[in-house]
Design an enzyme around this catalytic site. Structure first.
Site, PDB file in Angstrom:
ATOM      1  CG  ASP A  76      -2.074  -0.968   1.070  1.00  0.00           C
ATOM      2  OD1 ASP A  76      -2.370  -1.385  -0.061  1.00  0.00           O
ATOM      3  OD2 ASP A  76      -2.666  -1.325   2.108  1.00  0.00           O
ATOM      4  NE  ARG A 107      -3.467   2.487  -5.658  1.00  0.00           N
ATOM      5  CZ  ARG A 107      -3.952   1.869  -4.605  1.00  0.00           C
ATOM      6  NH1 ARG A 107      -3.342   0.830  -4.112  1.00  0.00           N
ATOM      7  NH2 ARG A 107      -5.058   2.292  -4.029  1.00  0.00           N
ATOM      8  NE  ARG A 151      -2.792   2.821   0.090  1.00  0.00           N
ATOM      9  CZ  ARG A 151      -3.906   2.127   0.220  1.00  0.00           C
ATOM     10  NH1 ARG A 151      -4.723   1.986  -0.807  1.00  0.00           N
ATOM     11  NH2 ARG A 151      -4.209   1.561   1.373  1.00  0.00           N
TER      12      ARG A 151
END
Length: 197
Positions: A76, A107, A151
């Site tokens: 993460d 991501r 994030r």
């Protein structure tokens, strides 16, 4: 905030009651591997989970390899590890994080685009990234979008701290999902940051 302290020269940040469970504290190990100066003082535990005070002071960073067990524990935190890599001397190689492609957005693809927007050399691998840091000069100010990912939005804001002018992070609302006080905390630490509706 601990990573932000590594990016801004002469910065120092301390946190209290920070979770220290080694299975979830991969980013602390990553900061140390990058050469960041950190101190950890265990102060207790809650429901069997250790916590303590953590300090972080800006230091020259060096490229590292993140893979295997560390990549798993810090999955993460890969976006913030990419931020540290952007200012580290040499190349950082991140591997064994292919599952980040299953996120929406992908991501690894998004992080590559984000880094490049700030003038950092970055390329994708099937299971990770290669990032060549630029410690000698500021990053390039940029206008970027988080793609709805909290994030990525926070990583973009941290990259902006190391940039040479005003940057804009669009679609930053998702930050409230994991860190509602993110902007206020950065502002309290001295960052020049505003929220636009």
């Amino acid at each position: 905030m601990l990573a932000a302290a590594q990016l801004v020269p002469e910065s120092s940040v301390s946190t209290r009651r920070t979770g220290l469970n080694p299975t979830r504290a991969g980013i602390l190990d990553m900061i140390r591997l990058f050469g960041g100066r950190t101190g950890i003082t265990p102060t207790g535990d809650s429901l069997g989970e250790p916590y303590g005070e953590v300090s972080s002071k800006g230091a020259p960073l060096r490229g590292i390899k993140i893979s295997g067990e560390l990549a798993l524990r810090g999955m993460d935190e890969v976006p913030v590890a990419c931020v540290l890599a952007a200012k580290a001397r040499g190349v950082t190689e991140i591997s064994d994080v292919a599952e980040l492609r299953d996120e929406e957005p992908d991501r690894l693809l998004a992080l590559t685009g984000l880094l490049r927007a700030f003038g950092v050399s970055a390329s994708e691998k099937p299971d990770g990234l290669l990032i060549e840091g630029q410690p000698e000069r500021p990053l390039r100010a940029a206008r970027v979008s988080s793609g709805g990912d909290h994030r990525l939005a926070m990583a973009a804001v941290l990259l902006a701290l190391a940039a040479d002018g005003e940057s804009v992070v669009e679609d930053a609302d998702p930050i409230a999902v994991s860190f509602p006080r993110f902007v206020g905390t950065l502002r309290a630490l001295g960052a020049d940051i505003e929220v636009e509706s």
